[in-house]
Write a protein that holds these residues in place. Structure first.
Motif, short mmCIF file in Angstrom:
data_model
loop_
_atom_site.label_atom_id
_atom_site.label_comp_id
_atom_site.label_asym_id
_atom_site.label_seq_id
_atom_site.Cartn_x
_atom_site.Cartn_y
_atom_site.Cartn_z
N PRO A 125 0.73 -1.08 -0.10
CA PRO A 125 -0.07 -0.01 0.10
C PRO A 125 0.91 1.25 -0.01
N ARG A 126 2.07 1.37 0.72
CA ARG A 126 3.00 2.40 0.76
C ARG A 126 3.31 2.75 -0.76
N LEU A 127 3.96 1.67 -1.30
CA LEU A 127 4.43 1.79 -2.50
C LEU A 127 3.49 2.24 -3.65
N GLU A 128 1.97 1.69 -3.64
CA GLU A 128 1.15 2.29 -4.48
C GLU A 128 0.72 3.71 -4.19
N ARG A 129 0.67 4.05 -2.92
CA ARG A 129 0.60 5.56 -2.68
C ARG A 129 1.50 6.43 -3.18
N LEU A 130 2.73 5.93 -3.05
CA LEU A 130 3.71 6.96 -3.66
C LEU A 130 3.87 6.77 -4.91
N ILE A 131 3.72 5.68 -5.61
CA ILE A 131 3.75 5.58 -7.24
C ILE A 131 2.31 6.46 -7.87
N GLU A 132 1.29 6.45 -6.94
CA GLU A 132 0.05 7.31 -7.54
C GLU A 132 0.43 8.79 -7.36
N ARG A 133 1.11 9.21 -6.13
CA ARG A 133 1.37 10.67 -5.94
C ARG A 133 2.35 11.05 -7.20
N VAL A 134 3.36 10.33 -7.51
CA VAL A 134 4.44 10.44 -8.39
C VAL A 134 3.82 10.59 -9.82
N THR A 135 3.06 9.49 -10.17
CA THR A 135 2.68 9.35 -11.62
C THR A 135 1.27 9.89 -11.78
N GLY A 136 0.36 9.71 -10.88
CA GLY A 136 -0.92 10.03 -11.02
C GLY A 136 -1.87 8.72 -11.29
N MET A 137 -1.05 7.68 -11.57
CA MET A 137 -1.64 6.41 -12.04
C MET A 137 -2.55 5.85 -10.87
N ARG A 138 -3.81 5.12 -11.34
CA ARG A 138 -4.47 4.73 -10.12
C ARG A 138 -3.96 3.10 -10.04
N PRO A 139 -3.83 2.63 -8.82
CA PRO A 139 -3.52 1.25 -8.62
C PRO A 139 -4.69 0.05 -9.14
#
Ligand SMILES: [Zn+2]
Ligand SMILES: [Zn+2]
Length: 254
Positions: A212-226
């Motif tokens: 979940p932490r990695l997902e939040r980080l990637i979503e914040r940086v790229t705007g992609m939704r998990p």
């Protein structure tokens, strides 16, 4: 095939792909044996230190299997070039139809993983055994290969209702991924217990909220939704099911 029980299936691999899988498995097993023989013969390692490095490699392999699986489930799509149909489609299909995985033989199940392991073991050949750092790195690689090479096989065993007795023994003693632990991953939305080799890193990953932490980080940086693509995949499966039903009904009428 009854349309009421229609379920998606993975693609059978073509002959060229199968040849690649056989070469990968042969290379990975051969390189692993080569590393072990040379480590024993040339470096005479300190076995206590060696055990720590091998264990670290086994743990790293389990975590890597989890990261790859998580990446495929969360950010992948079967429409991606090269890996989409070969790697991501079977992963997604097996969420809906876990029994489909049992149709894959050892070569099909482990060949792609072996290619990755063989790649790392080849790089490891250039690590100098004359230096302690090189020895430790090679021991880590050996552990990584021992843990990583069977990662998709242990995954398949976790799906077997009646695995071979030796496998059941290893599962019961938590030396490899257990059926119960992996069953948690198969509950929607498939976000628990991604690690597939020993499964030892699953509780660790859950405790620190790694994915979940990695997902939040990637979503914040790229705007992609998990799992942003997963709804489209399910719609596609539904369309395939409807088409299969229609085809069956047409066949029945005739
Ligand atoms: Zn999954
Ligand atoms: Zn599974």
């Amino acid at each position: 095939m009854s349309t009421r029980t229609w379920l998606p299936e993975h693609d059978d691999i073509p002959a060229g792909q199968r040849a690649f899988e056989i070469v990968s498995l042969t290379a990975a097993i051969g390189l692993l044996a080569w590393h072990i023989v040379w480590l024993i013969a040339v470096s005479e390692p300190d076995w206590r230190r060696a055990s720590v490095m091998i264990l670290a490699g086994v743990l790293a392999a389990d975590l890597t299997s989890g990261l790859i699986h998580w990446f495929a489930d969360t950010w992948g799509s079967e429409t991606m070039p090269v890996i989409g149909r070969r790697l991501l489609w079977p992963f997604r299909v097996h969420h809906i139809n876990p029994r489909d995985f049992l149709r894959r033989d050892w070569i099909d199940t482990s060949g792609d993983v072996a290619a990755l392991v063989a790649f790392f073991l080849t790089i490891g050949l250039f690590l100098p055994l004359s230096h302690i750092v090189g020895q430790m790195a090679r021991l880590f690689l050996v552990g990584f290969a021992i843990g990583g090479l069977p990662a998709n096989q242990t995954h398949q065993w976790a799906h077997m209702p009646h695995p071979p007795r030796a496998v059941a023994f290893l599962q019961r003693h938590r030396l490899i991924l257990g059926r119960g632990a992996h069953a948690k991953h198969h509950r929607s939305p498939h976000t628990l217990n991604y690690c597939l080799s020993t499964g030892w890193m699953n509780p660790v990953a859950s405790a620190i909220g790694l994915f979940p932490r990695l997902e939040r980080l990637i979503e914040r940086v790229t705007g992609m939704r998990p799992r942003g693509d997963y709804g489209r995949f399910l719609e596609k499966i539904e369309a395939m099911r409807t088409a299969a039903t229609a085809a069956q009904e047409t066949h029945d009428v005739r």
